[in-house]
Design a protein around this motif. Structure first.
Motif, short mmCIF file in Angstrom:
data_model
loop_
_atom_site.label_atom_id
_atom_site.label_comp_id
_atom_site.label_asym_id
_atom_site.label_seq_id
_atom_site.Cartn_x
_atom_site.Cartn_y
_atom_site.Cartn_z
N ILE A 59 0.84 -1.20 0.00
CA ILE A 59 0.00 0.00 0.00
C ILE A 59 0.87 1.25 0.00
CG2 ILE A 59 -1.63 1.37 1.36
CD1 ILE A 59 -2.80 -1.21 2.38
N GLU A 60 0.51 2.17 -0.81
CA GLU A 60 1.17 3.47 -0.80
C GLU A 60 0.15 4.52 -0.45
OE1 GLU A 60 4.71 2.95 -4.03
OE2 GLU A 60 2.82 3.85 -4.69
N MET A 61 0.55 5.41 0.42
CA MET A 61 -0.33 6.51 0.79
C MET A 61 0.03 7.71 -0.07
SD MET A 61 -0.30 6.12 4.91
CE MET A 61 -1.03 7.70 5.13
N ILE A 62 -0.96 8.45 -0.45
CA ILE A 62 -0.73 9.68 -1.20
C ILE A 62 -1.05 10.84 -0.27
CG2 ILE A 62 -1.48 11.07 -3.14
CD1 ILE A 62 -2.14 8.47 -4.60
N VAL A 63 -0.09 11.71 -0.14
CA VAL A 63 -0.28 12.87 0.73
C VAL A 63 0.05 14.14 -0.03
CG1 VAL A 63 0.20 11.64 2.88
CG2 VAL A 63 2.08 12.68 1.63
N GLU A 64 -0.54 15.22 0.40
CA GLU A 64 -0.25 16.51 -0.21
C GLU A 64 0.74 17.24 0.68
OE1 GLU A 64 -2.49 20.54 -1.72
OE2 GLU A 64 -3.66 18.79 -1.18
N GLU A 65 1.81 17.69 0.05
CA GLU A 65 2.84 18.43 0.78
C GLU A 65 3.27 19.61 -0.06
OE1 GLU A 65 7.29 17.46 1.48
OE2 GLU A 65 6.14 16.44 3.02
N ASN A 66 3.14 20.80 0.46
CA ASN A 66 3.51 22.02 -0.24
C ASN A 66 2.86 22.10 -1.62
OD1 ASN A 66 5.14 22.76 1.92
ND2 ASN A 66 6.90 21.69 1.07
N GLY A 67 1.60 21.72 -1.71
CA GLY A 67 0.87 21.81 -2.97
C GLY A 67 1.15 20.69 -3.95
N LEU A 69 1.36 16.45 -4.72
CA LEU A 69 0.97 15.13 -4.24
C LEU A 69 2.22 14.24 -4.27
CD1 LEU A 69 -2.44 14.50 -6.01
CD2 LEU A 69 -2.02 15.20 -3.66
N ARG A 70 2.45 13.54 -3.21
CA ARG A 70 3.59 12.63 -3.12
C ARG A 70 3.08 11.28 -2.65
NH1 ARG A 70 8.47 14.88 -3.64
NH2 ARG A 70 8.61 17.15 -3.48
N LYS A 71 3.77 10.22 -3.05
CA LYS A 71 3.40 8.90 -2.57
C LYS A 71 4.51 8.38 -1.68
CE LYS A 71 5.13 6.45 -6.63
NZ LYS A 71 4.81 5.55 -7.71
N LYS A 72 4.12 7.58 -0.72
CA LYS A 72 5.09 6.99 0.20
C LYS A 72 4.56 5.63 0.63
CE LYS A 72 3.16 8.99 4.39
NZ LYS A 72 3.44 9.66 5.64
N PRO A 73 5.45 4.77 1.10
CA PRO A 73 5.00 3.46 1.59
C PRO A 73 4.10 3.62 2.80
CG PRO A 73 7.37 3.48 1.24
CD PRO A 73 6.90 4.90 1.11
N GLY A 75 2.65 3.56 6.30
CA GLY A 75 3.23 3.53 7.63
C GLY A 75 4.54 4.27 7.77
N SER A 76 5.09 4.84 6.70
CA SER A 76 6.36 5.55 6.82
C SER A 76 6.11 7.02 7.02
CB SER A 76 7.23 5.33 5.58
OG SER A 76 6.66 5.99 4.48
N GLU A 77 7.11 7.71 7.52
CA GLU A 77 7.03 9.16 7.71
C GLU A 77 7.52 9.83 6.44
OE1 GLU A 77 5.78 10.82 10.32
OE2 GLU A 77 5.25 8.89 11.20
N LEU A 78 6.90 10.90 6.03
CA LEU A 78 7.31 11.65 4.86
C LEU A 78 8.12 12.85 5.34
CD1 LEU A 78 7.09 11.86 1.78
CD2 LEU A 78 5.12 13.32 2.11
N ASP A 79 9.42 12.86 5.02
CA ASP A 79 10.23 14.00 5.41
C ASP A 79 10.18 15.05 4.32
OD1 ASP A 79 12.06 13.29 3.39
OD2 ASP A 79 13.25 12.08 4.77
N VAL A 80 10.91 16.11 4.52
CA VAL A 80 10.87 17.23 3.58
C VAL A 80 11.22 16.79 2.17
CG1 VAL A 80 11.88 19.47 3.03
CG2 VAL A 80 11.40 18.88 5.41
N ASN A 81 12.21 15.91 2.03
CA ASN A 81 12.64 15.46 0.70
C ASN A 81 12.11 14.07 0.38
OD1 ASN A 81 14.26 17.78 0.25
ND2 ASN A 81 15.80 16.91 1.61
N GLY A 82 11.26 13.51 1.23
CA GLY A 82 10.81 12.12 1.05
C GLY A 82 9.66 11.98 0.10
N GLY A 83 9.43 10.78 -0.33
CA GLY A 83 8.31 10.48 -1.21
C GLY A 83 8.62 10.81 -2.65
N ASP A 84 7.80 10.31 -3.53
CA ASP A 84 7.94 10.56 -4.97
C ASP A 84 6.85 11.51 -5.39
OD1 ASP A 84 10.01 8.67 -5.14
OD2 ASP A 84 8.57 7.03 -5.42
N ALA A 85 7.25 12.54 -6.14
CA ALA A 85 6.25 13.50 -6.65
C ALA A 85 5.37 12.81 -7.67
CB ALA A 85 6.94 14.71 -7.26
#
Length: 87
Positions: A59-67, A69-73, A75-85
């Motif tokens: 499962i990947e979660m999609i979150v909005e950060e600074n306008g 959308l980024r995806k991340k695994p 249960g993981s934390e999304l840091d400033v440079n983390g996730g894929d745009a």
């Protein structure tokens, strides 16, 4: 674990587990049968847990950060440079 247990779908395993719990809760099961049911229930519970862990890893979660959308695994934390745009 047998091939039958590996091929068992999560939903089917949960139904079987619920049936076993129902039988054990009823209370009129002979001791030997109760032990067998308990052991089978533990195997089914372990199988369900493994299947959930497998799904969770995919499962990947999609979150909005600074306008953006980024995806991340899951249960993981999304840091400033983390996730894929996501574009």
């Amino acid at each position: 674990m047998t091939d039958k247990e590996i091929e068992l779908k999560f939903e089917d395993a949960m139904i079987q587990l619920e049936d076993i719990v129902g039988e054990l809760e009823h209370g009129d099961v002979p001791l030997e049968k109760a032990i067998e049911l308990f052991q089978e229930g533990m195997k089914l519970s372990q199988l369900c847990s493994q299947k959930l862990e497998q799904v969770e890893r995919r499962i990947e979660m999609i979150v909005e950060e600074n306008g953006e959308l980024r995806k991340k695994p899951f249960g993981s934390e999304l840091d400033v440079n983390g996730g894929d745009a996501i574009e």
